[in-house]
Design an enzyme around this catalytic site. Structure first.
Site, short mmCIF file in Angstrom:
data_model
loop_
_atom_site.label_atom_id
_atom_site.label_comp_id
_atom_site.label_asym_id
_atom_site.label_seq_id
_atom_site.Cartn_x
_atom_site.Cartn_y
_atom_site.Cartn_z
N TYR A 107 0.63 -1.30 0.02
CA TYR A 107 0.08 -0.09 0.04
C TYR A 107 0.96 1.26 -0.13
O TYR A 107 2.23 1.32 0.41
CB TYR A 107 -0.92 0.20 1.27
CG TYR A 107 -0.28 0.06 2.33
CD1 TYR A 107 -0.35 1.68 3.09
CD2 TYR A 107 0.52 -0.67 3.17
CE1 TYR A 107 0.06 2.09 4.36
CE2 TYR A 107 1.09 -0.30 4.40
CZ TYR A 107 0.69 1.09 5.07
OH TYR A 107 1.41 1.40 6.12
N ARG A 126 8.30 3.87 -4.70
CA ARG A 126 8.58 3.21 -3.58
C ARG A 126 7.20 2.01 -3.99
O ARG A 126 7.54 0.89 -3.66
CB ARG A 126 8.15 3.77 -2.21
CG ARG A 126 8.27 2.94 -0.89
CD ARG A 126 8.23 3.37 0.40
NE ARG A 126 6.93 4.14 0.59
CZ ARG A 126 6.51 4.65 1.62
NH1 ARG A 126 7.64 4.99 2.59
NH2 ARG A 126 5.43 5.37 1.91
N ARG A 164 -7.92 -20.40 -2.12
CA ARG A 164 -7.12 -20.31 -1.10
C ARG A 164 -5.85 -21.39 -1.24
O ARG A 164 -6.12 -22.67 -1.03
CB ARG A 164 -7.46 -20.22 0.31
CG ARG A 164 -6.53 -19.84 1.18
CD ARG A 164 -7.52 -19.98 2.69
NE ARG A 164 -6.50 -19.75 3.69
CZ ARG A 164 -5.55 -20.69 4.45
NH1 ARG A 164 -5.57 -21.76 4.08
NH2 ARG A 164 -4.65 -20.10 5.48
N LYS A 184 6.56 -2.05 1.97
CA LYS A 184 5.35 -1.30 2.43
C LYS A 184 4.05 -2.21 2.33
O LYS A 184 3.34 -2.19 1.58
CB LYS A 184 5.05 -0.05 1.86
CG LYS A 184 4.10 0.91 2.97
CD LYS A 184 4.08 2.17 2.24
CE LYS A 184 3.15 2.86 3.22
NZ LYS A 184 3.49 3.21 4.59
N GLU A 208 11.76 2.13 14.32
CA GLU A 208 11.09 3.38 13.90
C GLU A 208 9.63 3.31 15.03
O GLU A 208 9.56 2.58 15.85
CB GLU A 208 10.14 3.09 12.63
CG GLU A 208 9.82 1.82 12.20
CD GLU A 208 9.77 1.53 10.66
OE1 GLU A 208 9.83 2.36 10.03
OE2 GLU A 208 9.61 0.23 10.25
#
Length: 284
Positions: A33, A52, A100, A147, A179
């Site tokens: 995301y 990114r 799945r 991310k 972070e």
């Protein structure tokens, strides 16, 4: 008014927008995301976010959902359709829907979702009062430089901090700061030098982080990428976090102890001012 949400090629009312229950983003957190801030109806640091996103997709071998120019136009449509003046555009790209299975289906078509959120970005009251935080163990997965939507531990950590009357959690691994729960951390030492942990697989290459370091260099403000221990954080003269939706926010208390004099420091205030001026000037 209901928002207009983009889901896999179609704009829909948020009340009916949906994805497949077989989407791997839902079943396996197999998705990445990006969040781009919007001020005055314009996108902040968009090109860096797009780069990114491409890197994250490449690291997971997920196909690009569309050409770069079309993706920018999609962001602008999201802003326009929802009359967004200030807030954010959230984008999530998934590997797509497939039965799945732990083995990835190479034929799954990538999924793409965009939505907007109205949010006060410029006049954030925490810029004046500062954040109170606590240190917590970093128990996230190892590839934090990608991310992904694997945000459960970050959510649990931040929620625990809020339940304790604080604003955020600072994550620590082997005695070193990585972070905050959803932002990069910076400190200012006794000599007035900004320090932030160097990029690695342990932390996200924050877009605002990169802009702040560049701005510091342009204004002859000393800044270094260097490891930050918990002890160094405790001795810091100032501390602040950076992220796409908080910009630059001061940290005034860590684990019940004041940072510096317990108020937002001059270097932090200066970096926020400089970043806002730069980001508004380059917004698209």
């Amino acid at each position: 008014m209901a928002r207009s949400v983009y889901v896999n090629g179609v704009w829909q009312d948020e009340g009916v927008a949906s994805i497949s229950v077989f989407d791997r983003g839902f079943l396996f957190a197999d998705a990445v995301y990006e969040v781009a801030a919007v001020v005055g109806g314009k996108l902040i640091d968009y090109e860096a976010h797009a780069r990114r996103l491409s890197r994250s997709l490449k690291e997971l071998a997920i196909a690009e959902p569309m050409p770069a120019a079309e993706l920018l136009e999609l962001h602008r449509q999201a802003v326009s359709r929802n009359g967004l003046e200030e807030g954010l555009v959230y984008l999530q790209a998934t590997r797509g829907a497939a039965d799945r299975d732990f083995v990835i289906d190479p034929n799954a078509a990538p999924g793409l979702v965009l939505f907007t959120q109205a949010k006060t970005v410029l006049a954030n009251p925490k810029a004046q009062t500062g954040l109170k935080v606590k240190c917590m163990p970093d128990r996230r997965w190892g590839r934090r430089d990608i991310k992904t939507v694997q945000l459960l531990y970050s959510s649990l950590a931040k929620s625990q901090a809020v339940r304790e009357g604080l604003d955020d959690a600072i994550l620590v691994e082997d005695g070193m700061v990585t972070e905050a729960s959803s932002a990069n951390l910076h400190i200012v030492d006794e000599e007035g030098v900004i320090h932030t942990p160097p990029l690695s697989e342990a932390l996200l290459p924050g877009i605002t982080r990169g802009s702040v370091l560049s701005i510091a260099r342009d204004h002859a403000i000393p800044a270094r990428e260097s490891p930050i221990s918990v002890e160094a954080l405790g001795r810091a003269r100032e501390a602040f976090i950076t992220s796409a939706t908080s910009f630059v926010l001061p940290v005034v208390e860590v684990d019940g102890r004041a940072v510096g004099d317990g108020r937002p420091g001059p270097i932090t205030r200066r970096m926020r001012e400089l970043y806002i001026a730069s980001s508004l000037r380059t917004a698209i």
